[in-house]
Design a protein around this motif. Sequence first.
Motif, PDB file in Angstrom:
ATOM      1  N   SER A  21       0.727  -1.118  -0.013  1.00 44.11           N
ATOM      2  CA  SER A  21      -0.020  -0.298  -0.098  1.00 44.11           C
ATOM      3  C   SER A  21       0.727   1.238   0.079  1.00 44.11           C
ATOM      4  O   SER A  21       0.364   2.317  -0.225  1.00 44.11           O
ATOM      5  CB  SER A  21      -0.954  -0.070   1.027  1.00 44.11           C
ATOM      6  OG  SER A  21      -0.269   0.278   2.650  1.00 44.11           O
ATOM      7  N   ARG A  22       2.262   1.328   0.417  1.00 43.13           N
ATOM      8  CA  ARG A  22       3.019   2.284   0.494  1.00 43.13           C
ATOM      9  C   ARG A  22       4.490   1.799  -0.256  1.00 43.13           C
ATOM     10  O   ARG A  22       5.326   2.052   0.413  1.00 43.13           O
ATOM     11  CB  ARG A  22       3.337   2.768   1.881  1.00 43.13           C
ATOM     12  CG  ARG A  22       1.904   3.062   2.717  1.00 43.13           C
ATOM     13  CD  ARG A  22       1.479   4.533   2.182  1.00 43.13           C
ATOM     14  NE  ARG A  22       2.504   5.688   2.096  1.00 43.13           N
ATOM     15  CZ  ARG A  22       2.693   6.441   3.272  1.00 43.13           C
ATOM     16  NH1 ARG A  22       2.177   6.217   4.104  1.00 43.13           N
ATOM     17  NH2 ARG A  22       3.698   7.237   2.925  1.00 43.13           N
ATOM     18  N   PRO A  23       4.302   1.723  -1.546  1.00 40.74           N
ATOM     19  CA  PRO A  23       5.627   1.388  -2.210  1.00 40.74           C
ATOM     20  C   PRO A  23       6.623   2.732  -2.217  1.00 40.74           C
ATOM     21  O   PRO A  23       7.626   2.406  -2.620  1.00 40.74           O
ATOM     22  CB  PRO A  23       5.249   1.078  -3.678  1.00 40.74           C
ATOM     23  CG  PRO A  23       3.887   1.849  -3.744  1.00 40.74           C
ATOM     24  CD  PRO A  23       3.188   1.776  -2.408  1.00 40.74           C
ATOM     25  N   ASP A  24       6.170   3.991  -1.941  1.00 39.05           N
ATOM     26  CA  ASP A  24       6.877   4.953  -2.021  1.00 39.05           C
ATOM     27  C   ASP A  24       7.989   4.915  -0.584  1.00 39.05           C
ATOM     28  O   ASP A  24       8.836   5.778  -0.520  1.00 39.05           O
ATOM     29  CB  ASP A  24       6.086   6.202  -2.039  1.00 39.05           C
ATOM     30  CG  ASP A  24       5.257   6.295  -0.567  1.00 39.05           C
ATOM     31  OD1 ASP A  24       4.442   5.168  -0.469  1.00 39.05           O
ATOM     32  OD2 ASP A  24       5.150   7.272  -0.012  1.00 39.05           O
ATOM     33  N   LEU A  25       7.608   3.996   0.354  1.00 38.00           N
ATOM     34  CA  LEU A  25       8.401   4.111   1.519  1.00 38.00           C
ATOM     35  C   LEU A  25       9.208   3.112   1.414  1.00 38.00           C
ATOM     36  O   LEU A  25       9.224   1.832   0.768  1.00 38.00           O
ATOM     37  CB  LEU A  25       7.567   3.774   2.768  1.00 38.00           C
ATOM     38  CG  LEU A  25       6.628   5.200   3.075  1.00 38.00           C
ATOM     39  CD1 LEU A  25       5.780   4.652   4.195  1.00 38.00           C
ATOM     40  CD2 LEU A  25       7.508   6.189   3.203  1.00 38.00           C
ATOM     41  N   ASP A  26      10.682   3.233   2.144  1.00 39.32           N
ATOM     42  CA  ASP A  26      11.773   2.223   2.202  1.00 39.32           C
ATOM     43  C   ASP A  26      11.152   0.892   3.045  1.00 39.32           C
ATOM     44  O   ASP A  26      10.381   1.262   3.896  1.00 39.32           O
ATOM     45  CB  ASP A  26      12.782   2.839   2.979  1.00 39.32           C
ATOM     46  CG  ASP A  26      14.012   1.938   3.199  1.00 39.32           C
ATOM     47  OD1 ASP A  26      13.853   0.748   3.462  1.00 39.32           O
ATOM     48  OD2 ASP A  26      15.229   2.386   2.680  1.00 39.32           O
ATOM     49  N   SER A  27      11.389  -0.156   2.589  1.00 38.55           N
ATOM     50  CA  SER A  27      10.865  -1.330   3.184  1.00 38.55           C
ATOM     51  C   SER A  27      11.313  -1.440   4.512  1.00 38.55           C
ATOM     52  O   SER A  27      10.409  -2.231   5.497  1.00 38.55           O
ATOM     53  CB  SER A  27      11.270  -2.963   2.256  1.00 38.55           C
ATOM     54  OG  SER A  27      12.714  -2.822   2.174  1.00 38.55           O
ATOM     55  N   HIS A  64       3.467  10.500   6.642  1.00 44.78           N
ATOM     56  CA  HIS A  64       2.324  10.653   5.535  1.00 44.78           C
ATOM     57  C   HIS A  64       2.907  11.428   4.290  1.00 44.78           C
ATOM     58  O   HIS A  64       4.027  12.013   4.385  1.00 44.78           O
ATOM     59  CB  HIS A  64       1.428  11.577   5.967  1.00 44.78           C
ATOM     60  CG  HIS A  64       0.752  10.879   7.164  1.00 44.78           C
ATOM     61  ND1 HIS A  64      -0.209   9.788   7.055  1.00 44.78           N
ATOM     62  CD2 HIS A  64       0.834  10.991   8.486  1.00 44.78           C
ATOM     63  CE1 HIS A  64      -0.656   9.429   8.299  1.00 44.78           C
ATOM     64  NE2 HIS A  64       0.107   9.944   9.159  1.00 44.78           N
ATOM     65  N   ALA A  65       2.433  11.375   3.059  1.00 44.45           N
ATOM     66  CA  ALA A  65       3.073  11.868   1.854  1.00 44.45           C
ATOM     67  C   ALA A  65       3.286  13.367   2.087  1.00 44.45           C
ATOM     68  O   ALA A  65       4.171  14.032   1.598  1.00 44.45           O
ATOM     69  CB  ALA A  65       2.200  11.605   0.817  1.00 44.45           C
ATOM     70  N   ARG A  68       6.614  14.921   3.695  1.00 41.24           N
ATOM     71  CA  ARG A  68       7.768  14.717   3.232  1.00 41.24           C
ATOM     72  C   ARG A  68       7.999  16.049   2.202  1.00 41.24           C
ATOM     73  O   ARG A  68       7.267  16.468   1.868  1.00 41.24           O
ATOM     74  CB  ARG A  68       7.674  13.516   2.511  1.00 41.24           C
ATOM     75  CG  ARG A  68       8.024  12.384   3.440  1.00 41.24           C
ATOM     76  CD  ARG A  68       8.313  11.196   2.901  1.00 41.24           C
ATOM     77  NE  ARG A  68       7.055  10.538   2.393  1.00 41.24           N
ATOM     78  CZ  ARG A  68       7.169   9.874   1.337  1.00 41.24           C
ATOM     79  NH1 ARG A  68       8.143   9.586   0.486  1.00 41.24           N
ATOM     80  NH2 ARG A  68       5.976   9.397   0.808  1.00 41.24           N
TER      81      ARG A  68
END
Length: 68
Positions: A21-27, A64-65, A68
Amino acid sequence: MAAETDDVSVIRHVIERLARSRPDLDSRLVRRSVETAYDEFRNARVRTYLPILMERRAKDLLPHAEDR
């Protein structure tokens, strides 16, 4: 011991769902937030809602987007 095995499975599942759901974040950030959420609920007596509670708490810990 069975509860620990179940918890590992729950943690993995929540990490996978949040990562999708949040591919924009570092795993690693996603994994740490889920692990922190698990630590907060680790001693919960009622385990039925552990996955949803962990996921909600982990989401709260993630940036949250608009942050940043």
